[in-house]
Design an enzyme around this catalytic site. Structure first.
Site, PDB file in Angstrom:
ATOM      1  N   HIS A 260       0.853  -1.187   0.000  1.00 54.29           N
ATOM      2  CA  HIS A 260       0.000   0.000   0.000  1.00 54.29           C
ATOM      3  C   HIS A 260       0.883   1.229   0.000  1.00 54.29           C
ATOM      4  O   HIS A 260       1.933   1.241   0.638  1.00 54.29           O
ATOM      5  CB  HIS A 260      -0.907   0.018   1.244  1.00 54.29           C
ATOM      6  CG  HIS A 260      -2.054   0.948   1.080  1.00 54.29           C
ATOM      7  ND1 HIS A 260      -1.952   2.298   1.338  1.00 54.29           N
ATOM      8  CD2 HIS A 260      -3.307   0.735   0.637  1.00 54.29           C
ATOM      9  CE1 HIS A 260      -3.110   2.863   1.073  1.00 54.29           C
ATOM     10  NE2 HIS A 260      -3.944   1.958   0.633  1.00 54.29           N
TER      11      HIS A 260
ATOM     12  N   ASP B 109      -7.883  -5.455   0.132  1.00 52.67           N
ATOM     13  CA  ASP B 109      -8.427  -6.305  -0.928  1.00 52.67           C
ATOM     14  C   ASP B 109      -8.024  -7.764  -0.819  1.00 52.67           C
ATOM     15  O   ASP B 109      -8.532  -8.603  -1.551  1.00 52.67           O
ATOM     16  CB  ASP B 109      -7.991  -5.756  -2.304  1.00 52.67           C
ATOM     17  CG  ASP B 109      -8.720  -4.480  -2.645  1.00 52.67           C
ATOM     18  OD1 ASP B 109      -9.897  -4.371  -2.254  1.00 52.67           O
ATOM     19  OD2 ASP B 109      -8.122  -3.591  -3.263  1.00 52.67           O
TER      20      ASP B 109
END
Ligand code: CMC
Length: 428
Positions: free
Chosen positions: A306, A363
Site C-alpha cells: 500500500h 483487498d
C-alpha cells in the site's frame, strides 16, 4: 517553537515557504509560490509527497495503521455503525441524531429507482460486457437524465445529486449484473434497508422467494463501511480533479469509477481471487512468492502493499477476522482461504516483503468473503464502487464548499524533442 517556514535554495535564489499545519499528520510545505519566486517546479511522480488539497473527511497514519472517518476510528465504526450511517457521517461531518438518520434513510430510499430509459441504455451493451464498464457508462449517463442537479453552484442541487448517486449506485450495479447474465432487472424495495435491498436486486428470481441471510447482509455492510473512504486515493483524487473543472457530479463520479477499476486500486480484489485460483494449492505458494520477488516476471502479489500503510492496513485486520467468521457461519470450506493464509504467512516471513514493508491490504481477504456471499468475481470491484461512492460524493461536496478551490493542473518535466524545423513530406 520551531520556525514555521522552510527555506529552499536553488542556485543563487532562495525562497522562504510557509508550512501548512493540519489538525493531525505531518505539516506540509506550501510550494505554491515556488515557480513564481525561483522558476522551478517540484517533481513528485505518483504524488508520494504531495498533498493536493485540505480535507476534513478522512485521516490516515500509515506508520501506525490508523484510519479515522471524521475523527472516528475505523475499528469502532466497523463494530458499531452501519454503512448508511457512515455515509451520513462522511457527507455531513457528524454522526446523525435519530431524526436525522430517519430523514437521511428516507431520502436515500426514495431515490433508489433508476430512470426507465436507463434500461434501454443497458440493453445497448453486449451481453458479456464487464459490469464495471456498464456501471461507469451508466453513472456518466445520469447527467443526461437528471438535469435538475447539474448546477454545481447550487448547494441543494449538489446535495440531491449526492443522494441520488448513493441511492442509485446499488440499483444500477445490480441491474448491470442481471443484464449480463440475462435475468430480469429488479426494482428496489423500499421496505428493505440499503444492503438487503441491494442483495434482493442482485439475487431475487421470479420463480421463488428470496430468503435473505442476515450473515450475508451484515458482512456486506461491514465491507461497505471499510471501503467507504480513504482520503486522496487514486479514484477520489480523480473525482476531485474532474470536479475541479466544474464538471457535473455524475461525470466526476464516473471518472472515479474508471480510476477504481485498475488492478493497482479497486480492481485488486478481483485480481486477488484470480491469483489465488491460479496458485490453486498451498503447495504452490513458494513459487508464487519467488515470482513476485522477481521483477522480470512482471507478477506482483495482488492484495499486498500500500502506498500509505507501511506497517499494517487496519481494514485488512478487520476483514481477515470477518472472513473466518463468515465462512464458519455459512458452513463454507473454501480451499482458496487456505491458499490465502499460506501466502500471507509465507510473505510475512519473507525478507523481501519485510524490507519492502508489504502487508496484506484491504483487498486481500475481501474477495474471499465476496465469493462466500455468492457475489460473482466480476462484481467485486463494483462492490467497492458502491461503497466508495459515499467517499466520492463527500469529497466532491467538500471541494465545492471549501473556499480557494482551483482547477487541478499539474506540470511536467518535458523530455521530448527540442524545437526543430518542419520537413516537407517528400524531403523526409
Ligand atoms: N508484490 C511484490 N512487490 C511489490 C508489491 C507486490 N504486491 N507491491 C509493491 N512491491 C514492490 C515494488 O516492486 C517496489 O520494489 P522496488 O522498490 O524494489 O522497486 C516496491 O515494492 C514499492 O512499490 P511501488 O509500486 O513503488 O509502491 P506504490 O506505493 O507505488 O504502490 C501499490 C502501491 C498498492 C500499487 C502496490 O503495492 C501494488 O501494486 N500492490 C498490488 C495491487 C494491490 O493490492 N492494490 C490494492 C491497494 S489497496 C486498495 C486500494 O487502494 O484500492
Amino acid at each position: 517553537m520551531p520556525n514555521p517556514n522552510v527555506t529552499l535554495t536553488a542556485a543563487d535564489r532562495s525562497v522562504t515557504l510557509p508550512l501548512v499545519e493540519g489538525s493531525q499528520g505531518p505539516s506540509c510545505v506550501d510550494i505554491s509560490s515556488l515557480y513564481r519566486e525561483t522558476g522551478h517546479f517540484t517533481f513528485d511522480p505518483g504524488f508520494a509527497a504531495t498533498a493536493s488539497c485540505k480535507s476534513a473527511i478522512t485521516f490516515i497514519d500509515g506508520e501506525k495503521g490508523v484510519l479515522l472517518y471524521r475523527g472516528y476510528p475505523i475499528e469502532q465504526l466497523a463494530e458499531r455503525s452501519s454503512f448508511l450511517e457512515v455515509a451520513y457521517l462522511l457527507l455531513e461531518g457528524e454522526l446523525p441524531t435519530e431524526a436525522e438518520m430517519t430523514k437521511f434513510e428516507h431520502s436515500v430510499t426514495h431515490h433508489t429507482m433508476m430512470h426507465e430509459s436507463l434500461k434501454n441504455f443497458l440493453r445497448g451493451f453486449h451481453y458479456d460486457a464487464h459490469p464495471m464498464a456498464m456501471l461507469c457508462a451508466s453513472i456518466a449517463s445520469l447527467s443526461a437524465f437528471y438535469h435538475d442537479t447539474l448546477d454545481i453552484q447550487d448547494p441543494d442541487q449538489r446535495r440531491l445529486a449526492a443522494i441520488r448517486l448513493l441511492a442509485k449506485m446499488p440499483t444500477i450495479a445490480a441491474a448491470s449484473y442481471r443484464y449480463s447474465i440475462g435475468w430480469p432487472i429488479r426494482y428496489p424495495r423500499n421496505s428493505l434497508g440499503y444492503v438487503d435491498r441491494f442483495l434482493h436486486m442482485m439475487f431475487e428470481v421470479p420463480s421463488e422467494p428470496l430468503e435473505l441471510n442476515p450473515v450475508v447482509a451484515e458482512a456486506l455492510d461491514l465491507l461497505f463501511i471499510l471501503h467507504a473512504d480513504h482520503e486522496q486515493n487514486a479514484s477520489t483524487s480523480t473525482v476531485r480533479l474532474v470536479g475541479s473543472t466544474g464538471a457535473n457530479p455524475y461525470a466526476s463520479v464516473a471518472a472515479g469509477i474508471a480510476a477504481l477499476w485498475g488492478p493497482a486500486h479497486g480492481g485488486a480484489n478481483e485480481a486477488v481471487l484470480k491469483m489465488l485460483t491460479e496458485i490453486g494449492d498451498a503447495k504452490n505458494v513458494g513459487r508464487a512468492i519467488e515470482r513476485a520477488k522477481d521483477k522480470q516476471s512482471g507478477f506482483r502479489l495482488m492484495g499486498f502493499g500500500h502506498r500509505v500503510y507501511k506497517n499494517f492496513d487496519p481494514r485488512a485486520r478487520i476483514i481477515r477476522a470477518k472472513c473466518h467468521e463468515v465462512l464458519h457461519k455459512l458452513g463454507i470450506h473454501d480451499p482458496l482461504l487456505e491458499v490465502a493464509l499460506k501466502l500471507e504467512e509465507a510473505a510475512l516471513k519473507d525478507d523481501y516483503f519485510i524490507e519492502h514493508k508489504l502487508y496484506p491490504n484491504v483487498d486481500f481477504y475481501s474477495g474471499i468473503i465476496y465469493k462466500a456471499l455468492r457475489i460473482p468475481t466480476e462484481m467485486f470491484t463494483v462492490m467497492f464502487a458502491i461503497a466508495r461512492t459515499a467517499g466520492w460524493i463527500a469529497h466532491w461536496i467538500e471541494q465545492h464548499e471549501m473556499p480557494g478551490g482551483r482547477i487541478g493542473r499539474p506540470r511536467q518535466v518535458y523530455v521530448g524533442a527540442t524545437p526543430r524545423e518542419y520537413v516537407a513530406l517528400d524531403k523526409r
